[in-house]
Motif scaffolding. Structure first.
Motif, mmCIF file in Angstrom:
data_model
loop_
_atom_site.group_PDB
_atom_site.id
_atom_site.type_symbol
_atom_site.label_atom_id
_atom_site.label_comp_id
_atom_site.label_asym_id
_atom_site.label_seq_id
_atom_site.Cartn_x
_atom_site.Cartn_y
_atom_site.Cartn_z
ATOM 1 N N GLU A 1 0.830 -1.206 0.000
ATOM 2 C CA GLU A 1 0.000 0.000 0.000
ATOM 3 C C GLU A 1 0.865 1.257 0.000
ATOM 4 O OE1 GLU A 1 -3.151 -0.227 -0.393
ATOM 5 O OE2 GLU A 1 -3.229 -2.408 -0.179
ATOM 6 N N PRO A 2 0.358 2.360 -0.582
ATOM 7 C CA PRO A 2 -0.921 2.463 -1.275
ATOM 8 C C PRO A 2 -0.859 1.878 -2.683
ATOM 9 C CG PRO A 2 0.232 4.548 -1.419
ATOM 10 C CD PRO A 2 1.082 3.649 -0.549
ATOM 11 N N SER A 3 -2.009 1.663 -3.268
ATOM 12 C CA SER A 3 -2.101 1.242 -4.668
ATOM 13 C C SER A 3 -2.495 2.453 -5.501
ATOM 14 C CB SER A 3 -3.140 0.132 -4.821
ATOM 15 O OG SER A 3 -3.281 -0.225 -6.186
ATOM 16 N N SER A 4 -1.629 2.828 -6.449
ATOM 17 C CA SER A 4 -1.830 4.056 -7.226
ATOM 18 C C SER A 4 -1.901 3.737 -8.712
ATOM 19 C CB SER A 4 -0.690 5.049 -6.978
ATOM 20 O OG SER A 4 -0.534 5.307 -5.602
ATOM 21 N N LEU A 5 -2.730 4.470 -9.422
ATOM 22 C CA LEU A 5 -2.891 4.324 -10.867
ATOM 23 C C LEU A 5 -2.402 5.588 -11.563
ATOM 24 C CD1 LEU A 5 -4.020 3.002 -13.468
ATOM 25 C CD2 LEU A 5 -6.258 3.951 -12.842
ATOM 26 N N PHE A 6 -1.618 5.418 -12.634
ATOM 27 C CA PHE A 6 -1.055 6.547 -13.375
ATOM 28 C C PHE A 6 -1.485 6.474 -14.841
ATOM 29 C CE2 PHE A 6 1.494 5.954 -9.669
ATOM 30 C CZ PHE A 6 1.815 7.243 -9.262
ATOM 31 N N ALA B 1 -8.698 0.929 -12.425
ATOM 32 C CA ALA B 1 -8.595 1.274 -10.999
ATOM 33 C C ALA B 1 -9.225 0.202 -10.123
ATOM 34 C CB ALA B 1 -9.249 2.627 -10.741
ATOM 35 N N ASP B 2 -10.376 -0.312 -10.538
ATOM 36 C CA ASP B 2 -11.042 -1.347 -9.741
ATOM 37 C C ASP B 2 -10.227 -2.631 -9.741
ATOM 38 O OD1 ASP B 2 -13.075 0.406 -9.182
ATOM 39 O OD2 ASP B 2 -14.477 -0.432 -10.645
ATOM 40 N N VAL C 1 -5.049 8.122 -7.748
ATOM 41 C CA VAL C 1 -4.958 8.157 -9.206
ATOM 42 C C VAL C 1 -4.289 9.452 -9.626
ATOM 43 C CG1 VAL C 1 -7.249 9.215 -9.519
ATOM 44 C CG2 VAL C 1 -6.253 7.831 -11.357
ATOM 45 N N ALA C 2 -3.452 9.372 -10.652
ATOM 46 C CA ALA C 2 -2.792 10.554 -11.212
ATOM 47 C C ALA C 2 -2.907 10.497 -12.724
ATOM 48 C CB ALA C 2 -1.315 10.589 -10.794
ATOM 49 N N GLY C 3 -3.254 11.616 -13.326
ATOM 50 C CA GLY C 3 -3.404 11.654 -14.779
ATOM 51 C C GLY C 3 -2.798 12.905 -15.358
ATOM 52 N N ILE C 4 -2.203 12.757 -16.537
ATOM 53 C CA ILE C 4 -1.588 13.864 -17.248
ATOM 54 C C ILE C 4 -2.494 14.285 -18.398
ATOM 55 C CG2 ILE C 4 0.451 14.628 -18.522
ATOM 56 C CD1 ILE C 4 1.944 12.251 -17.181
ATOM 57 N N SER C 5 -2.835 15.564 -18.488
ATOM 58 C CA SER C 5 -3.563 16.124 -19.620
ATOM 59 C C SER C 5 -4.828 15.328 -19.921
ATOM 60 C CB SER C 5 -2.635 16.205 -20.836
ATOM 61 O OG SER C 5 -3.183 16.988 -21.859
ATOM 62 N N MET C 6 -4.854 14.528 -20.988
ATOM 63 C CA MET C 6 -6.020 13.699 -21.295
ATOM 64 C C MET C 6 -6.378 12.807 -20.119
ATOM 65 S SD MET C 6 -6.456 10.724 -24.210
ATOM 66 C CE MET C 6 -5.328 9.620 -23.302
#
Length: 259
Positions: free
Chosen positions: A18-23, A75-76, A83-88
């Protein structure tokens, strides 16, 4: 590859615990171009290709709502709490939060390009030009176009040019041209007021003098989210001039908010 709403989605997992992160990458980006921003994050890190990028199947409907469905599916599956996202990717997250505001414990939005008004400026035309070049398939032409998007201070550096060539290969070998044509004319939301229901902490990162990702959009995103703060960096490119700074910001934020 994991199952997504329109077909298989390509993911890469690194780390454990942990933690579990999505990029999530930006339009025309990739897992490879996203990984540097996760360098300061501990735990399990999942990177995904969406919208036909990489080996992922293009969404049946090329809209931000459809991209949000892809993000939520990954994510599920990853049981991501951050969660982290760039632009789109940031736009897809905002579209998803409009429907499911309590999904994440922490959100990072890097270089948001649009919120609830479609962009009609000339900066968006560059994506259509890039799509045409990707369809033609000339690696050096695509690489030169990508290099022209980088800050002048670093656009001719050998490492930047090599990065552009590698990214050109990924674009030409993938299915992102449709997204490059269709998404720039859209906005993630129709009404920013829906983001008032998002109560988790949000870190918004922007940089000065970025035509594709105006600071004004980042300020609008911050204002729409009750628990958001904006980190504004000088011009120079968050991938190049500010890579270590961004790694630290994202790493500290996720560690403190999503652990």
């Amino acid at each position: 590859m994991i199952s997504g709403p329109s077909g298989d989605l390509e993911v890469l997992r690194r780390g454990h615990g942990e933690p579990s992160s999505l990029f999530l990458h930006g339009l025309g980006g990739s897992i490879a171009t996203t990984r540097p921003y996760a360098g300061g994050v501990t735990g399990t890190r999942t990177f995904a290709h969406i919208a036909g990028h990489g080996a992922s199947v293009p969404s049946a409907s090329m809209t931000y709502a459809a991209l949000a469905d892809e993000v939520w599916a990954v994510a599920d599956q990853a049981q991501a709490t951050a969660v982290a996202g760039i632009s789109m990717g940031a736009g897809a997250i905002c579209a998803g939060l409009a429907r499911d505001p309590k999904r994440f414990a922490a959100v990072v939005l890097l270089l948001p390009a649009a919120l609830d008004r479609p962009r009609g400026d000339t900066a968006m035309d560059r994506f259509v030009t890039l799509a045409d070049q990707v369809d033609i398939g000339d690696r050096e032409v695509v690489a030169a176009e990508l290099a022209s998007w980088e800050p002048a201070a670093c656009a001719t550096k050998p490492e930047v040019l090599q990065w552009c060539r590698e990214q050109a290969d990924r674009l030409i070998g993938g299915g992102a041209a449709r997204a490059l044509r269709e998404l720039p004319a859209q906005s993630p939301l129709t009404d920013r007021a829906v983001l008032a229901a998002v109560k988790c902490p949000v870190l918004v990162i922007a940089q000065e003098a970025d035509e594709v990702h105006p600071v004004s959009v980042a300020r609008d995103v911050m204002a729409a989210l009750p628990q958001a703060r904006l980190e504004l960096l000088p011009e120079g490119g968050i991938m190049w001039a500010h890579r270590d700074r961004v790694r630290g910001l994202v790493g500290d934020f996720v560690r403190e908010r999503a652990a």
